[in-house]
Scaffold this motif. Structure first.
Motif, PDB file in Angstrom:
ATOM      1  N   ILE A 107      -2.252  -7.676   1.790  1.00  0.00           N
ATOM      2  CA  ILE A 107      -1.367  -6.784   2.534  1.00  0.00           C
ATOM      3  C   ILE A 107       0.104  -7.111   2.280  1.00  0.00           C
ATOM      4  O   ILE A 107       0.927  -6.217   2.045  1.00  0.00           O
ATOM      5  CB  ILE A 107      -1.687  -6.853   4.040  1.00  0.00           C
ATOM      6  N   VAL A 108       0.445  -8.380   2.292  1.00  0.00           N
ATOM      7  CA  VAL A 108       1.836  -8.763   2.043  1.00  0.00           C
ATOM      8  C   VAL A 108       2.257  -8.362   0.632  1.00  0.00           C
ATOM      9  O   VAL A 108       3.372  -7.868   0.418  1.00  0.00           O
ATOM     10  CB  VAL A 108       2.027 -10.275   2.269  1.00  0.00           C
ATOM     11  N   THR A 109       1.370  -8.545  -0.336  1.00  0.00           N
ATOM     12  CA  THR A 109       1.678  -8.170  -1.723  1.00  0.00           C
ATOM     13  C   THR A 109       1.983  -6.683  -1.838  1.00  0.00           C
ATOM     14  O   THR A 109       2.976  -6.280  -2.457  1.00  0.00           O
ATOM     15  CB  THR A 109       0.499  -8.531  -2.646  1.00  0.00           C
ATOM     16  N   VAL A 110       1.149  -5.852  -1.235  1.00  0.00           N
ATOM     17  CA  VAL A 110       1.328  -4.400  -1.331  1.00  0.00           C
ATOM     18  C   VAL A 110       2.568  -3.954  -0.563  1.00  0.00           C
ATOM     19  O   VAL A 110       3.388  -3.168  -1.069  1.00  0.00           O
ATOM     20  CB  VAL A 110       0.083  -3.652  -0.820  1.00  0.00           C
ATOM     21  N   PHE A 111       2.752  -4.458   0.644  1.00  0.00           N
ATOM     22  CA  PHE A 111       3.874  -3.999   1.453  1.00  0.00           C
ATOM     23  C   PHE A 111       5.208  -4.495   0.922  1.00  0.00           C
ATOM     24  O   PHE A 111       6.247  -3.863   1.147  1.00  0.00           O
ATOM     25  CB  PHE A 111       3.664  -4.371   2.921  1.00  0.00           C
ATOM     26  N   LYS A 209      -2.205   2.836  -6.643  1.00  0.00           N
ATOM     27  CA  LYS A 209      -2.338   1.801  -7.672  1.00  0.00           C
ATOM     28  C   LYS A 209      -2.012   0.418  -7.124  1.00  0.00           C
ATOM     29  O   LYS A 209      -2.613  -0.585  -7.535  1.00  0.00           O
ATOM     30  CB  LYS A 209      -1.456   2.140  -8.863  1.00  0.00           C
ATOM     31  N   ALA A 210      -1.054   0.341  -6.207  1.00  0.00           N
ATOM     32  CA  ALA A 210      -0.706  -0.948  -5.612  1.00  0.00           C
ATOM     33  C   ALA A 210      -1.888  -1.522  -4.839  1.00  0.00           C
ATOM     34  O   ALA A 210      -2.184  -2.725  -4.933  1.00  0.00           O
ATOM     35  CB  ALA A 210       0.504  -0.788  -4.696  1.00  0.00           C
ATOM     36  N   PHE A 211      -2.571  -0.683  -4.082  1.00  0.00           N
ATOM     37  CA  PHE A 211      -3.751  -1.154  -3.357  1.00  0.00           C
ATOM     38  C   PHE A 211      -4.906  -1.466  -4.306  1.00  0.00           C
ATOM     39  O   PHE A 211      -5.634  -2.453  -4.112  1.00  0.00           O
ATOM     40  CB  PHE A 211      -4.173  -0.127  -2.311  1.00  0.00           C
ATOM     41  N   GLN A 212      -5.067  -0.649  -5.320  1.00  0.00           N
ATOM     42  CA  GLN A 212      -6.118  -0.921  -6.297  1.00  0.00           C
ATOM     43  C   GLN A 212      -5.917  -2.264  -6.988  1.00  0.00           C
ATOM     44  O   GLN A 212      -6.883  -2.967  -7.312  1.00  0.00           O
ATOM     45  CB  GLN A 212      -6.162   0.196  -7.339  1.00  0.00           C
ATOM     46  N   SER A 213      -4.673  -2.661  -7.177  1.00  0.00           N
ATOM     47  CA  SER A 213      -4.374  -3.914  -7.874  1.00  0.00           C
ATOM     48  C   SER A 213      -4.852  -5.138  -7.088  1.00  0.00           C
ATOM     49  O   SER A 213      -5.000  -6.226  -7.660  1.00  0.00           O
ATOM     50  CB  SER A 213      -2.874  -4.025  -8.158  1.00  0.00           C
ATOM     51  N   TRP A 218      -9.224   3.714  -1.811  1.00  0.00           N
ATOM     52  CA  TRP A 218      -8.506   4.772  -1.093  1.00  0.00           C
ATOM     53  C   TRP A 218      -9.474   5.849  -0.624  1.00  0.00           C
ATOM     54  O   TRP A 218     -10.302   6.347  -1.408  1.00  0.00           O
ATOM     55  CB  TRP A 218      -7.450   5.380  -2.005  1.00  0.00           C
ATOM     56  N   GLY A 219      -9.339   6.255   0.643  1.00  0.00           N
ATOM     57  CA  GLY A 219     -10.182   7.304   1.206  1.00  0.00           C
ATOM     58  C   GLY A 219      -9.914   8.676   0.636  1.00  0.00           C
ATOM     59  O   GLY A 219     -10.712   9.600   0.818  1.00  0.00           O
ATOM     60  N   GLY A 220      -8.810   8.837  -0.069  1.00  0.00           N
ATOM     61  CA  GLY A 220      -8.520  10.121  -0.705  1.00  0.00           C
ATOM     62  C   GLY A 220      -9.409  10.415  -1.890  1.00  0.00           C
ATOM     63  O   GLY A 220      -9.433  11.552  -2.382  1.00  0.00           O
ATOM     64  N   HIS A 230      -6.278   6.255   4.585  1.00  0.00           N
ATOM     65  CA  HIS A 230      -7.142   5.086   4.696  1.00  0.00           C
ATOM     66  C   HIS A 230      -7.270   4.284   3.392  1.00  0.00           C
ATOM     67  O   HIS A 230      -7.631   4.827   2.351  1.00  0.00           O
ATOM     68  CB  HIS A 230      -8.538   5.567   5.134  1.00  0.00           C
ATOM     69  N   PHE A 231      -6.989   2.973   3.507  1.00  0.00           N
ATOM     70  CA  PHE A 231      -7.281   2.029   2.431  1.00  0.00           C
ATOM     71  C   PHE A 231      -8.161   0.920   3.032  1.00  0.00           C
ATOM     72  O   PHE A 231      -7.936   0.489   4.165  1.00  0.00           O
ATOM     73  CB  PHE A 231      -6.003   1.412   1.869  1.00  0.00           C
ATOM     74  N   SER A 232      -9.136   0.471   2.252  1.00  0.00           N
ATOM     75  CA  SER A 232     -10.019  -0.565   2.758  1.00  0.00           C
ATOM     76  C   SER A 232     -10.495  -1.473   1.651  1.00  0.00           C
ATOM     77  O   SER A 232     -10.531  -1.086   0.475  1.00  0.00           O
ATOM     78  CB  SER A 232     -11.231   0.049   3.464  1.00  0.00           C
ATOM     79  N   LYS A 233     -10.840  -2.684   2.024  1.00  0.00           N
ATOM     80  CA  LYS A 233     -11.430  -3.629   1.095  1.00  0.00           C
ATOM     81  C   LYS A 233     -12.918  -3.683   1.375  1.00  0.00           C
ATOM     82  O   LYS A 233     -13.335  -3.987   2.488  1.00  0.00           O
ATOM     83  CB  LYS A 233     -10.812  -5.019   1.245  1.00  0.00           C
ATOM     84  N   GLY A 234     -13.706  -3.395   0.371  1.00  0.00           N
ATOM     85  CA  GLY A 234     -15.144  -3.384   0.558  1.00  0.00           C
ATOM     86  C   GLY A 234     -15.720  -2.009   0.825  1.00  0.00           C
ATOM     87  O   GLY A 234     -16.913  -1.852   1.052  1.00  0.00           O
ATOM     88  N   GLY A 235     -14.859  -0.976   0.786  1.00  0.00           N
ATOM     89  CA  GLY A 235     -15.336   0.392   0.945  1.00  0.00           C
ATOM     90  C   GLY A 235     -15.565   0.749   2.401  1.00  0.00           C
ATOM     91  O   GLY A 235     -15.692  -0.103   3.278  1.00  0.00           O
ATOM     92  N   GLY A 236     -15.616   2.059   2.674  1.00  0.00           N
ATOM     93  CA  GLY A 236     -15.907   2.529   4.025  1.00  0.00           C
ATOM     94  C   GLY A 236     -14.723   2.569   4.954  1.00  0.00           C
ATOM     95  O   GLY A 236     -13.684   2.030   4.685  1.00  0.00           O
TER      96      GLY A 236
END
Length: 236
Positions: A107-111, A209-213, A218-220, A230-236
């Protein structure tokens, strides 16, 4: 942050004249030449502060509505992140998120990237400010993370209940059913993608892409229903 301070340097040349018995017989010291002009004042307008983030343990008292006994993650496995974000008013702010301790670096990396890009976030406070009510938090366009609740339309735990999901600018990035509708009136004009507007997340853009890294989904990209916030780690 180190800030430039105004610096003024004044230089003066000093010439000395030897005194003799008469003006005609006086011995003159060589001239030092013309005085150097003073250097200009250096002035810089301070820029916004650098991104900052602080990760601390979270207490039960800080989560009066979003956590309860029986949640899949104990309070001890959660962390509070206080960090910078860039607002819709084009100014820096400090917000709060609660996430699982194993994803704080993600989270810190992305933000940090979002802040450096000046990518805008409307507000960012704990869902407890809305008594844990996800609908009210979304209606307020609040970016939030941990909330011990079931997934929308399901009896299973949401990834939010594990502290491994985040909803960003939910007004501009609504949950949209397969038929194209959304439950929030203030989000109806944001249901289509791609869309060029402040705080909107689009397929393949730098936010995705930042979250994917860091391994987040992404829920989109879901089939049928789209959850653009929505962004999540592990899906769902």
């Amino acid at each position: 942050m180190k800030r430039a301070s105004a610096l003024v340097v004044a230089l003066a040349a000093v010439s000395c004249t030897a005194q003799g018995p008469t003006a005609s017989s006086a011995t003159q010291e060589p001239s030092a030449g013309p005085s150097a002009p003073p250097e200009p004042t250096v002035s810089q307008t301070p820029g916004p502060p650098d991104f900052a983030a602080k990760v601390t343990p979270v207490t039960r008292a800080q989560l009066p509505y979003s956590w309860r006994p029986g949640c899949p993650v104990p309070v001890g496995d959660l962390r509070l992140i206080r960090m910078s974000y860039w607002g819709f008013d084009d100014k820096p702010h400090v917000g709060e998120l609660v996430v699982r301790k194993t994803v704080t670096d993600d989270i810190v990396t992305v933000f940090r990237k979002l802040y450096d890009w000046r990518w805008p976030i409307y507000k960012m406070e704990l869902v407890d400010a809305y008594k844990g009510d996800d609908f009210d938090s979304i209606d307020a366009n609040n970016t939030s993370a941990f909330n011990c609740r079931a997934a929308t339309g399901s009896s299973n735990w949401s990834r939010h209940a594990y502290g491994q999901a985040i909803d960003i600018n939910p007004r501009e990035n609504p949950y949209v059913t397969a038929s194209g509708s959304t439950a929030h009136q203030n989000a109806k004009k944001y249901t289509k993608r791609p869309l060029d507007a402040k705080g909107v997340i689009n397929p393949g853009d730098k936010v995705v892409k930042a979250f994917q890294s860091v391994g987040w989904e992404w829920g989109g990209y879901w089939s049928g229903t789209k959850d653009y916030q929505h962004f999540s780690k592990g899906g769902g």
